[in-house]
Scaffold this active site. Structure first.
Site, PDB file in Angstrom:
ATOM      1  N   ASP A   9       0.793  -1.238   0.000  1.00 37.56           N
ATOM      2  CA  ASP A   9       0.000   0.000   0.000  1.00 37.56           C
ATOM      3  C   ASP A   9       0.825   1.288   0.000  1.00 37.56           C
ATOM      4  O   ASP A   9       1.789   1.395   0.743  1.00 37.56           O
ATOM      5  CB  ASP A   9      -0.868   0.082   1.254  1.00 37.56           C
ATOM      6  CG  ASP A   9      -1.717  -1.141   1.511  1.00 37.56           C
ATOM      7  OD1 ASP A   9      -2.464  -1.124   2.506  1.00 37.56           O
ATOM      8  OD2 ASP A   9      -1.613  -2.126   0.750  1.00 37.56           O
ATOM      9  N   GLN A  39       4.219   0.618   2.227  1.00 35.20           N
ATOM     10  CA  GLN A  39       4.423  -0.649   2.930  1.00 35.20           C
ATOM     11  C   GLN A  39       5.563  -1.391   2.238  1.00 35.20           C
ATOM     12  O   GLN A  39       5.529  -1.593   1.017  1.00 35.20           O
ATOM     13  CB  GLN A  39       3.146  -1.483   2.873  1.00 35.20           C
ATOM     14  CG  GLN A  39       1.947  -0.810   3.545  1.00 35.20           C
ATOM     15  CD  GLN A  39       1.982  -0.943   5.057  1.00 35.20           C
ATOM     16  OE1 GLN A  39       1.650  -1.989   5.602  1.00 35.20           O
ATOM     17  NE2 GLN A  39       2.376   0.118   5.739  1.00 35.20           N
ATOM     18  N   TRP A  48       5.062 -10.416   0.931  1.00 33.03           N
ATOM     19  CA  TRP A  48       4.602  -9.609   2.064  1.00 33.03           C
ATOM     20  C   TRP A  48       5.112 -10.188   3.384  1.00 33.03           C
ATOM     21  O   TRP A  48       5.142 -11.392   3.577  1.00 33.03           O
ATOM     22  CB  TRP A  48       3.073  -9.610   2.065  1.00 33.03           C
ATOM     23  CG  TRP A  48       2.462  -8.838   3.189  1.00 33.03           C
ATOM     24  CD1 TRP A  48       2.167  -7.501   3.208  1.00 33.03           C
ATOM     25  CD2 TRP A  48       2.068  -9.351   4.469  1.00 33.03           C
ATOM     26  NE1 TRP A  48       1.601  -7.155   4.410  1.00 33.03           N
ATOM     27  CE2 TRP A  48       1.531  -8.261   5.202  1.00 33.03           C
ATOM     28  CE3 TRP A  48       2.102 -10.611   5.057  1.00 33.03           C
ATOM     29  CZ2 TRP A  48       1.047  -8.405   6.504  1.00 33.03           C
ATOM     30  CZ3 TRP A  48       1.620 -10.753   6.356  1.00 33.03           C
ATOM     31  CH2 TRP A  48       1.097  -9.659   7.061  1.00 33.03           C
ATOM     32  N   THR A  67      -0.821   0.563   7.246  1.00 31.14           N
ATOM     33  CA  THR A  67      -1.190   1.724   6.438  1.00 31.14           C
ATOM     34  C   THR A  67      -1.729   2.894   7.256  1.00 31.14           C
ATOM     35  O   THR A  67      -2.386   2.711   8.280  1.00 31.14           O
ATOM     36  CB  THR A  67      -2.209   1.279   5.383  1.00 31.14           C
ATOM     37  OG1 THR A  67      -1.518   0.459   4.448  1.00 31.14           O
ATOM     38  CG2 THR A  67      -2.864   2.435   4.663  1.00 31.14           C
TER      39      THR A  67
END
Lengths: 160, 661
Positions: free
Chosen positions: B144, B160, B168, B204
């Site tokens: 993000d 991110q 991730w 975020t």
């Protein structure tokens, strides 16, 4: 009596219901049930916990496949290209997909766990596809990784 | 500890033992016959005719193949229940994609059974994929965009970022700055997970400017106990235009999940706006209750202590968790953007959510009653999560900010990879950001937004070629000679022959890009458009096209699609057709713009009414082998096209030159 049963890992009705309900939301009910039931941790846990159990099953089967690939590389040189591709893909499953899925489930952003299991399924499928014009020596294992990944993915989607 | 915390090496292609060594050149395709010097002219005429014919036939006949080796996959007893969704690639039904149209999320890969050659990526193919003028870190994973803002001459982007892997995990806040939203400089991390309340992830967040010039950043921390909380941070030094250092408020977290909200369903706070009295601030944050997506609102005077307002800003059943909620005003009369706090007549409010369930960003236009604290959509049929999307391709977690420098509302969006993890590990990186887009209300339709790449991207334009009034008969294709087919800004417009258009009626007017089978499937009035990343023989190609469907009632409905079905011969990349309807106002030509930048193509129809972001991973149509075509695969009409194509330069994204002054 009920408490004793619970302590001894015999599933209570509500635990069994969660496992059944969860597995009905997957594309392979039997595989889901048998995999979860084989793990005593599937009692007294939630959907996230069931997801983690299934991801762990993927990891175990992927490790088994990865070991099989290593063994085959020496013995069948005509399969070398496909086996190299497969080795890379199973490395991706074990080093990226599974850890990503575990972390995402634990940390509470399950969509990344779904991504990990979707990719895990894909890698197994592509590995199988890489055996052109020869019989794949990994069919049973690839199918198993694919199927377990698909079940894991379906369980994870319940959380979204 | 867990293995994922250790750095996953970016595999060196030459050293990796599991990787089949393949020469750097893509495999040579068989050369067409008939090239003899002495008969060159005749041969080339014959060849061109044959070429055109075969291309048309290719378009007609080619279908993504159903399982070549399907027998290998029998054996698992797929017991289906009424509640399960078909998601396994092994079932391998031929098109259409069951992905986007049925809400099945991404990575429902369909494998085109490739030829008899065992497929492998080469270093050339993979390194080609890296973009030249889109923001992306040097390596590893990004998702993000966070806290975008403009301050003291610099645009800031936070994002991110996983410093350890190309997937991730272990998320920190990356940071970059730019004078022009295009040429970016990497800076050190703004925030890392180092407090008990964000040790599991610095997630975020959004920035708010206070009238006295201070900046507050609200972000989600994932605690040591895996609870999602909201936290306050602010620049350590407001006189530093680079905003290098950030301080986390000592009283964090400022918000815990409220009663009735799951501890894992509380994230992504928005930029705040002023309350009606002007003495407090409000922000909104997405969540869910069962399968109903909701947006909660909090009010604060100091960003340290908050009151949750009664009720939800809005809710939509069946949409699931609302991530990255965004909420902002747009003017219905002016083309400039508006500060987030603006309200009043001539203004609508956009409410947007990223749906966890289907990985798409949805927005809706509506009216915000700030006294009731309720937002109501203009059209409940097009409510948040069930109506319009910013982008019909691969695009998520988007966030806008008000650019007070040029009075624009600017939109950032995260564009992830659609290849396999294996590929991402090989190349050592994953994800890019879209080119920032201005967002304005579409005054012509009154029912959607317009997105357009920020004008600064045009600074990258250099040489251009122009092709005017190219007449394309039914079933024809026209090559366009371009300078840099991997980096282009394409602007094209199309007109259908008017009389033929009037006279055409088609029984089937239920077209949908995702289920259409792509550019190979011909209708009377479409498809027509451009093809990018094609190789000579069109064994690879990505058509971006219009399809006009005209029903028996004479009403035309235009669709704008990006067809990835033959974008690559690789078996492990996502191949679907993206797209949606696009409103065409009377008298408008069909117009598109595509920003082409290696493995990303962002396409805009009708000035940004419908937008599609595609990720493309060709094996042949790269570097000098890539071709661009105009095409018209309609059966019933001719199309006249005009195109201008600019070469696009590099944005030269690099580390901030701290040592120089």
């Amino acid at each position: 009596m009920m408490l004793m049963f619970n302590l001894y890992g015999i599933p209570q009705e509500k635990d069994q219901n969660l496992i059944e309900t969860t597995c009905r939301n997957t594309p392979n009910y039997q595989l889901c049930i048998s995999t979860l039931s084989a793990n005593p941790g599937s009692i007294n846990t939630d959907v996230t916990g069931l997801g983690l159990i299934m991801v762990d099953a993927v990891k175990t089967k992927a490790k088994e496949t990865s070991n099989a690939i290593k063994k085959l590389k020496g013995s069948q040189p005509e399969l070398r290209n496909a086996l190299s591709d497969c080795a890379g893909r199973y490395n991706a499953i074990l080093e990226a997909d599974v850890p990503e899925a575990v972390e995402a489930l634990i940390k509470g952003d399950p969509k990344f766990a779904e991504d990990g299991m979707a990719d895990s399924s894909l890698e197994a499928v592509v590995c199988e596809e890489s055996f052109k014009q020869v019989t794949s020596p990994l069919t049973v294992l690839n199918n198993a990784v694919r199927d377990l990944s698909d079940v894991a993915r379906a369980i994870i989607r319940i959380l979204l | 500890m867990a293995t994922y915390l250790s750095k996953t090496p970016a595999y060196d292609l030459e050293d990796a033992t599991y990787y089949s060594p393949i020469p750097d050149q893509p495999p040579a395709t068989s050369a067409p016959a008939g090239h003899r010097r002495s008969k060159k002219l005749l041969a080339s005429i014959l060849f061109s005719s044959f070429f055109l014919l075969s291309l048309i036939l290719l378009f007609i006949k080619h279908q993504p193949e159903s399982a070549v080796s399907q027998t290998k996959f029998n054996g698992t007893n797929q017991e289906k229940s009424s509640t399960s969704k078909p998601i396994s690639p092994a079932t391998r039904t031929p098109p259409p994609s069951r992905g986007v149209s049925q809400g099945v999320s991404e990575k429902a890969f369909r494998l085109a059974g490739s030829e008899n050659v065992s497929y492998s990526w080469t270093k050339t193919m993979l390194s080609w994929q890296r973009t030249s003028y889109h923001f992306q870190p040097e390596d590893n994973w990004m998702n993000d965009p966070n806290g975008p803002l403009y301050y003291k001459g610099w645009y800031h982007l936070f994002y991110q970022y996983n410093p350890d892997s190309a997937v991730w995990g272990t998320i920190s806040w990356g940071h970059a700055v730019s004078k022009d939203l295009i040429h970016w400089f990497y800076l050190p991390f703004a925030m890392v997970p180092d407090q008990w309340y964000d040790i599991s992830g610095v997630w975020t967040g959004s920035a708010t400017f206070l009238p006295d010039g201070r900046i507050v950043m609200l972000y989600t921390g994932d605690t040591v106990d895996i609870v999602q909380v909201q936290c306050l941070a602010y620049p350590a030094n407001l006189s530093d235009p680079l905003l290098l250092d950030w301080v986390k408020y000592s009283g964090n977290p400022v918000l815990f999940p409220p009663p009735g909200i799951g501890v894992k369903d509380f994230r992504d706070p928005t930029t705040a706006w002023l309350s009606p009295d002007g003495d407090k601030w409000r922000f909104t944050i997405g969540s869910k209750v069962n399968k109903t997506g909701i947006s909660l609102v909090y009010e604060t005077a100091d960003f340290k202590s908050y009151d949750m307002l009664d009720g939800y800003l809005h809710e939509v059943p069946g949409t699931g968790m609302w991530e990255c909620v965004d909420f902002y005003p747009v003017s219905t009369k002016e083309v400039n953007g508006l500060d987030t706090s603006v309200n009043g007549p001539g203004i609508k409010h956009v409410l947007k959510a990223s749906l966890d369930d289907d990985k798409n960003d949805y927005y809706a236009l509506g009216t915000y009653d700030q006294f009731e604290n309720k937002w109501v959509p203009d059209d409940p049929e097009l409510d948040v999560g069930i109506g319009l999307r910013y982008d019909y391709g691969k695009y998520y977690a988007s966030k806008t900010f008000y650019d007070q420098n040029k009075q624009r509302r600017i939109l950032w969006g995260w564009v992830r990879e659609t290849d396999s993890e294996y590929d991402d590990l090989l190349k050592g990186w994953a994800s890019v950001q879209s080119i920032p887009r201005t967002v304005v209300f579409d005054q012509k339709t009154g029912s959607n937004l317009l997105q357009w790449p920020v004008i600064e991207v045009e600074e990258l334009r250099s040489k251009s070629v122009e092709f005017d009034n190219v007449k394309l008969g039914p079933g024809s294709i026209s090559p366009l000679k371009v300078g840099s087919p991997s980096q282009m800004d394409i602007v094209a417009s199309f007109e259908i022959d008017k009389d033929a258009f009037e006279g055409t009626v088609e029984a089937n007017s239920s077209y949908s890009c995702p289920t259409s089978g792509g550019a190979a499937n011909r209708g009377k009035l479409g498809p027509f458009g451009i093809i990018v990343f094609a190789d000579e023989t069109l064994s690879e190609g990505t058509p971006i096209y219009f399809y006009v469907a005209k029903g028996a009632n004479g009403k035309a409905e235009t669709h704008f699609c990006a067809d990835e079905l033959r974008s690559s011969e690789a078996p492990d990349v996502y191949k679907v057709v993206y797209g949606s309807k696009v409103p065409i106002i009377d008298g408008e030509k069909y117009s598109l713009r595509s920003l082409v930048d290696h493995s990303i193509v962002e396409s805009f129809a009708q000035g940004g009414r419908t937008v599609i972001t595609s990720r493309i991973y060709p094996t042949k149509a790269i570097n000098g082998a890539a071709r661009v075509f105009l095409f018209n695969n309609a059966t019933g009409v001719s199309v006249t096209a005009s195109v201008k194509i600019w070469n696009m330069g590099s944005a030269d994204i690099r580390h901030f030159p701290f040592n120089q002054s």
